[in-house]
Design a protein around this motif. Structure first.
Motif, PDB file in Angstrom:
ATOM      1  N   UNK A  13      39.444  22.302  43.204  1.00  0.00           N
ATOM      2  CA  UNK A  13      38.417  21.181  42.995  1.00  0.00           C
ATOM      3  C   UNK A  13      39.240  19.983  42.551  1.00  0.00           C
ATOM      4  N   UNK A  14      39.682  20.209  41.299  1.00  0.00           N
ATOM      5  CA  UNK A  14      40.451  19.159  40.443  1.00  0.00           C
ATOM      6  C   UNK A  14      41.238  18.346  41.254  1.00  0.00           C
ATOM      7  N   UNK A  15      42.176  19.127  42.095  1.00  0.00           N
ATOM      8  CA  UNK A  15      42.934  18.494  43.122  1.00  0.00           C
ATOM      9  C   UNK A  15      42.365  17.538  44.027  1.00  0.00           C
ATOM     10  N   UNK A  16      41.359  18.189  44.705  1.00  0.00           N
ATOM     11  CA  UNK A  16      40.601  17.296  45.808  1.00  0.00           C
ATOM     12  C   UNK A  16      40.021  16.125  45.233  1.00  0.00           C
ATOM     13  N   UNK A  17      39.464  16.187  43.797  1.00  0.00           N
ATOM     14  CA  UNK A  17      38.836  15.019  43.445  1.00  0.00           C
ATOM     15  C   UNK A  17      39.878  13.858  42.920  1.00  0.00           C
ATOM     16  N   UNK A  18      40.747  14.683  42.546  1.00  0.00           N
ATOM     17  CA  UNK A  18      41.925  13.352  42.240  1.00  0.00           C
ATOM     18  C   UNK A  18      42.314  12.759  43.593  1.00  0.00           C
ATOM     19  N   UNK A  19      42.553  13.591  44.577  1.00  0.00           N
ATOM     20  CA  UNK A  19      42.891  13.109  45.990  1.00  0.00           C
ATOM     21  C   UNK A  19      41.938  12.034  46.340  1.00  0.00           C
ATOM     22  N   UNK A  20      40.689  12.522  46.569  1.00  0.00           N
ATOM     23  CA  UNK A  20      39.601  11.496  47.073  1.00  0.00           C
ATOM     24  C   UNK A  20      39.539  10.233  46.102  1.00  0.00           C
ATOM     25  N   UNK A  21      39.504  10.392  44.699  1.00  0.00           N
ATOM     26  CA  UNK A  21      39.264   9.175  44.038  1.00  0.00           C
ATOM     27  C   UNK A  21      40.510   8.344  44.284  1.00  0.00           C
ATOM     28  N   UNK A  22      41.754   8.640  44.643  1.00  0.00           N
ATOM     29  CA  UNK A  22      42.641   7.773  44.846  1.00  0.00           C
ATOM     30  C   UNK A  22      42.919   6.969  46.174  1.00  0.00           C
ATOM     31  N   UNK A  23      41.823   7.380  47.202  1.00  0.00           N
ATOM     32  CA  UNK A  23      41.513   7.009  48.215  1.00  0.00           C
ATOM     33  C   UNK A  23      40.616   5.944  48.359  1.00  0.00           C
ATOM     34  N   UNK A  24      40.446   5.005  49.592  1.00  0.00           N
ATOM     35  CA  UNK A  24      39.272   4.249  49.639  1.00  0.00           C
ATOM     36  C   UNK A  24      38.187   5.025  49.772  1.00  0.00           C
ATOM     37  N   UNK A  25      36.902   4.476  49.327  1.00  0.00           N
ATOM     38  CA  UNK A  25      35.494   5.287  49.601  1.00  0.00           C
ATOM     39  C   UNK A  25      35.339   5.505  51.155  1.00  0.00           C
ATOM     40  N   UNK A  26      35.067   6.812  51.163  1.00  0.00           N
ATOM     41  CA  UNK A  26      34.787   7.048  52.766  1.00  0.00           C
ATOM     42  C   UNK A  26      33.269   6.959  53.134  1.00  0.00           C
ATOM     43  N   UNK A  27      32.855   6.830  54.098  1.00  0.00           N
ATOM     44  CA  UNK A  27      31.436   6.783  54.707  1.00  0.00           C
ATOM     45  C   UNK A  27      31.074   7.801  55.513  1.00  0.00           C
ATOM     46  N   UNK A  28      30.535   8.914  55.066  1.00  0.00           N
ATOM     47  CA  UNK A  28      29.706   8.980  53.913  1.00  0.00           C
ATOM     48  C   UNK A  28      30.659   9.311  52.754  1.00  0.00           C
ATOM     49  N   UNK A  29      30.205   9.124  51.533  1.00  0.00           N
ATOM     50  CA  UNK A  29      31.221   9.561  50.395  1.00  0.00           C
ATOM     51  C   UNK A  29      31.589  10.960  50.321  1.00  0.00           C
ATOM     52  N   UNK A  30      32.798  11.176  49.961  1.00  0.00           N
ATOM     53  CA  UNK A  30      33.361  12.463  49.868  1.00  0.00           C
ATOM     54  C   UNK A  30      32.622  13.482  48.899  1.00  0.00           C
ATOM     55  N   UNK A  31      32.595  14.622  49.216  1.00  0.00           N
ATOM     56  CA  UNK A  31      31.744  15.514  48.427  1.00  0.00           C
ATOM     57  C   UNK A  31      32.455  16.822  48.590  1.00  0.00           C
ATOM     58  N   UNK A  32      32.468  17.801  47.615  1.00  0.00           N
ATOM     59  CA  UNK A  32      32.975  19.147  47.677  1.00  0.00           C
ATOM     60  C   UNK A  32      31.726  20.208  47.105  1.00  0.00           C
ATOM     61  N   UNK A  33      31.496  21.091  47.840  1.00  0.00           N
ATOM     62  CA  UNK A  33      30.489  22.331  48.027  1.00  0.00           C
ATOM     63  C   UNK A  33      30.943  23.575  47.551  1.00  0.00           C
ATOM     64  N   UNK A  34      30.183  24.225  46.855  1.00  0.00           N
ATOM     65  CA  UNK A  34      30.724  25.820  46.611  1.00  0.00           C
ATOM     66  C   UNK A  34      29.645  26.535  47.264  1.00  0.00           C
ATOM     67  N   UNK A  35      30.464  27.732  47.886  1.00  0.00           N
ATOM     68  CA  UNK A  35      29.657  28.725  48.558  1.00  0.00           C
ATOM     69  C   UNK A  35      30.143  29.871  48.234  1.00  0.00           C
ATOM     70  N   UNK A  36      29.309  31.260  48.649  1.00  0.00           N
ATOM     71  CA  UNK A  36      29.977  32.416  48.637  1.00  0.00           C
ATOM     72  C   UNK A  36      30.054  32.774  50.269  1.00  0.00           C
ATOM     73  N   UNK A  37      30.986  33.217  50.518  1.00  0.00           N
ATOM     74  CA  UNK A  37      31.362  33.500  52.361  1.00  0.00           C
ATOM     75  C   UNK A  37      32.509  34.640  52.120  1.00  0.00           C
TER      76      UNK A  37
END
Length: 120
Positions: A35-59
């Motif tokens: 999650x930390x790695x993805x957050x850093x990656x997305x914050x270093x990129x231009x804002x996406x449309x819709x804005x990026x998000x990360x969801x936790x699930x059990x699967x």
């Protein structure tokens, strides 16, 4: 002998009380590295449309992290807790992902938003 035991017992009780006070209360669980790695990656990129998000699930008996498609023919991504990308459940040219986890949307449980890009 009894007089010697009382101060020793009192000292042990006081030491035990102070030792208990030194213990920090439990806090929130640590953020998984993926999650930390993805957050850093997305914050270093231009804002996406819709804005990026990360969801936790059990699967299928494990905790996974789902990143929805950012836009237009971009596939989603499903990661395990170690950061390995398992599949793309949806998105892409067909909108159906890569076909490697076709039951994700039917079987997932325990939805929780972990992070959403607040810049957009």
């Amino acid at each position: 002998m009894t007089a010697l035991r009382r101060p020793t017992l009192a000292l042990l009780l006081v030491a035990g009380l102070f030792a208990g006070c030194a213990t920090a209360p439990p806090g929130p669980p640590p953020t998984p590295t993926v999650v930390e790695t993805l957050m850093e990656k997305f914050q270093s990129e231009p804002v996406a449309n819709p804005p990026r998000s990360i969801w936790r699930y059990d699967f299928q008996g494990r905790t996974v992290f789902y990143v929805p498609p950012a836009c237009c023919d971009i596939p989603s991504a499903l990661y395990d807790a170690a950061g390995t990308q398992l599949c793309s459940p949806d998105g892409g040219l067909t909108g159906r992902g890569d076909g490697k986890c076709p039951t994700f949307f039917q079987e997932r449980t325990g939805e929780a938003l972990v992070w959403r890009d607040s810049r957009g």
